[in-house]
Write a protein that holds these residues in place. Structure first.
Motif, PDB file in Angstrom:
ATOM      1  N   PRO A  32      37.413  67.167  10.762  1.00 56.65           N
ATOM      2  CA  PRO A  32      36.182  67.467  10.014  1.00 56.65           C
ATOM      3  C   PRO A  32      35.340  66.216   9.805  1.00 56.65           C
ATOM      4  N   ILE A  33      34.056  66.426   9.551  1.00 55.90           N
ATOM      5  CA  ILE A  33      33.117  65.330   9.343  1.00 55.90           C
ATOM      6  C   ILE A  33      32.595  65.407   7.918  1.00 55.90           C
ATOM      7  N   MET A  34      32.743  64.303   7.196  1.00 62.15           N
ATOM      8  CA  MET A  34      32.229  64.210   5.829  1.00 62.15           C
ATOM      9  C   MET A  34      30.822  63.624   5.893  1.00 62.15           C
ATOM     10  N   LEU A  35      29.839  64.395   5.439  1.00 61.68           N
ATOM     11  CA  LEU A  35      28.459  63.926   5.373  1.00 61.68           C
ATOM     12  C   LEU A  35      28.206  63.421   3.961  1.00 61.68           C
ATOM     13  N   PHE A  36      27.638  62.223   3.860  1.00 58.43           N
ATOM     14  CA  PHE A  36      27.431  61.606   2.547  1.00 58.43           C
ATOM     15  C   PHE A  36      26.080  60.910   2.517  1.00 58.43           C
ATOM     16  N   ASP A  37      25.582  60.670   1.321  1.00 61.42           N
ATOM     17  CA  ASP A  37      24.325  59.957   1.112  1.00 61.42           C
ATOM     18  C   ASP A  37      24.584  58.478   1.370  1.00 61.42           C
ATOM     19  N   GLY A  38      24.014  57.956   2.452  1.00 55.93           N
ATOM     20  CA  GLY A  38      24.304  56.603   2.881  1.00 55.93           C
ATOM     21  C   GLY A  38      23.743  55.503   2.001  1.00 55.93           C
ATOM     22  N   VAL A  39      22.776  55.802   1.136  1.00 55.22           N
ATOM     23  CA  VAL A  39      22.196  54.764   0.280  1.00 55.22           C
ATOM     24  C   VAL A  39      22.699  54.852  -1.159  1.00 55.22           C
ATOM     25  N   CYS A  40      23.581  55.778  -1.431  1.00 54.81           N
ATOM     26  CA  CYS A  40      24.121  55.975  -2.781  1.00 54.81           C
ATOM     27  C   CYS A  40      25.396  55.149  -2.960  1.00 54.81           C
ATOM     28  N   ASN A  41      25.426  54.315  -3.989  1.00 51.62           N
ATOM     29  CA  ASN A  41      26.606  53.489  -4.245  1.00 51.62           C
ATOM     30  C   ASN A  41      27.829  54.331  -4.580  1.00 51.62           C
ATOM     31  N   LEU A  42      27.653  55.414  -5.333  1.00 49.83           N
ATOM     32  CA  LEU A  42      28.774  56.306  -5.643  1.00 49.83           C
ATOM     33  C   LEU A  42      29.324  56.926  -4.369  1.00 49.83           C
ATOM     34  N   ARG A  71      38.623  56.756   2.895  1.00 48.25           N
ATOM     35  CA  ARG A  71      39.128  55.997   4.041  1.00 48.25           C
ATOM     36  C   ARG A  71      40.421  55.264   3.679  1.00 48.25           C
ATOM     37  N   ASN A  72      40.493  54.687   2.477  1.00 47.78           N
ATOM     38  CA  ASN A  72      41.691  53.965   2.053  1.00 47.78           C
ATOM     39  C   ASN A  72      42.872  54.894   1.791  1.00 47.78           C
ATOM     40  N   ASN A  73      42.605  56.162   1.488  1.00 47.93           N
ATOM     41  CA  ASN A  73      43.668  57.121   1.184  1.00 47.93           C
ATOM     42  C   ASN A  73      43.879  58.131   2.295  1.00 47.93           C
ATOM     43  N   ASP A  74      43.375  57.835   3.473  1.00 47.01           N
ATOM     44  CA  ASP A  74      43.523  58.713   4.638  1.00 47.01           C
ATOM     45  C   ASP A  74      44.178  57.906   5.752  1.00 47.01           C
ATOM     46  N   ARG A  75      45.465  57.639   5.582  1.00 43.83           N
ATOM     47  CA  ARG A  75      46.179  56.796   6.549  1.00 43.83           C
ATOM     48  C   ARG A  75      46.207  57.400   7.945  1.00 43.83           C
ATOM     49  N   ASN A  76      46.199  58.717   8.036  1.00 45.95           N
ATOM     50  CA  ASN A  76      46.257  59.382   9.344  1.00 45.95           C
ATOM     51  C   ASN A  76      44.876  59.621   9.953  1.00 45.95           C
ATOM     52  N   ARG A  77      43.828  59.165   9.279  1.00 46.02           N
ATOM     53  CA  ARG A  77      42.444  59.290   9.771  1.00 46.02           C
ATOM     54  C   ARG A  77      42.112  60.733  10.152  1.00 46.02           C
ATOM     55  N   ARG A  78      42.268  61.614   9.173  1.00 48.62           N
ATOM     56  CA  ARG A  78      42.005  63.040   9.384  1.00 48.62           C
ATOM     57  C   ARG A  78      40.543  63.412   9.209  1.00 48.62           C
ATOM     58  N   ILE A  79      39.728  62.483   8.675  1.00 48.13           N
ATOM     59  CA  ILE A  79      38.325  62.782   8.378  1.00 48.13           C
ATOM     60  C   ILE A  79      37.440  61.753   9.060  1.00 48.13           C
ATOM     61  N   GLU A  89      33.477  71.447   9.201  1.00 47.00           N
ATOM     62  CA  GLU A  89      34.587  71.701  10.104  1.00 47.00           C
ATOM     63  C   GLU A  89      34.036  72.441  11.313  1.00 47.00           C
ATOM     64  N   GLU A  90      34.859  72.649  12.290  1.00 43.10           N
ATOM     65  CA  GLU A  90      34.398  73.280  13.525  1.00 43.10           C
ATOM     66  C   GLU A  90      33.808  74.662  13.287  1.00 43.10           C
ATOM     67  N   ASP A  91      34.381  75.415  12.355  1.00 41.46           N
ATOM     68  CA  ASP A  91      33.946  76.788  12.140  1.00 41.46           C
ATOM     69  C   ASP A  91      33.391  77.055  10.741  1.00 41.46           C
TER      70      ASP A  91
END
Length: 175
Positions: free
Chosen positions: A57-67, A76-84, A115-117
């Protein structure tokens, strides 16, 4: 299951089926919607390339938002298997995926998990992301799903509407 209920002329019989069935409406993931140039585009077919060789799956986020940037770093730090995978809402790919999700290409009001569907927004996206990352977050997501959606989205909207005031913003995407 049958039950006797009082009626005007004695007792009547009420029959109910078990388990109870609820009907639900199904929203299409992508519809034929005019592109910015005015032509009709099937956004599901137009963005299928994002999932041809990589089904994550792809997480879309506001790229200029600090939060939001902090949230991406946390995931990213809590996704050791790089699922996202990650994509800024402001990027061309992010805009196409927003349209695939049935949202306006300039809508940066919510994190979106595509996600794909299917696509998830607001608190549903956050819970779904939590299910993909490492322990203990999938278990936490399991318990948070019992909070009614309108309550979760109310809290989400209040944070999202004030995110620039509380956490600030950057001039460009840091990720």
């Amino acid at each position: 299951m049958a039950m006797l209920v009082p009626s005007g002329a004695g007792c009547g019989r009420f029959i109910a089926s078990w388990p109870p069935r609820a009907t639900s409406s199904v929203k299409p993931l992508a519809t034929l919607r005019p592109s910015p140039t005015g032509e009709s585009v099937d956004w599901l077919a137009g963005t299928s390339g994002f999932f041809e060789q990589d089904s994550r799956p792809i997480m879309l986020f506001d790229g200029v938002c600090n939060l939001c940037n902090g949230g991406v770093k946390f995931v990213r730090n809590n996704d050791r298997n790089r699922r996202i995978r990650f994509e800024a809402l402001q990027s061309e790919a992010g805009k196409k995926l927003l349209m695939r999700s049935g949202r306006a290409p300039d809508d940066i009001s919510s994190v979106v998990l595509v996600e794909e569907d299917r696509a998830y927004i607001k608190s549903e996206a956050v819970l779904k992301i939590m299910q993909h990352i490492d322990l203990p977050f999938p278990q936490l997501a399991f318990f948070l799903q019992f909070i009614p959606l309108f309550v979760r989205d109310f809290v989400y909207d209040n944070i999202a509407n004030n995110r620039y005031n509380i956490f600030g913003r950057t001039d460009s995407c840091e990720i």
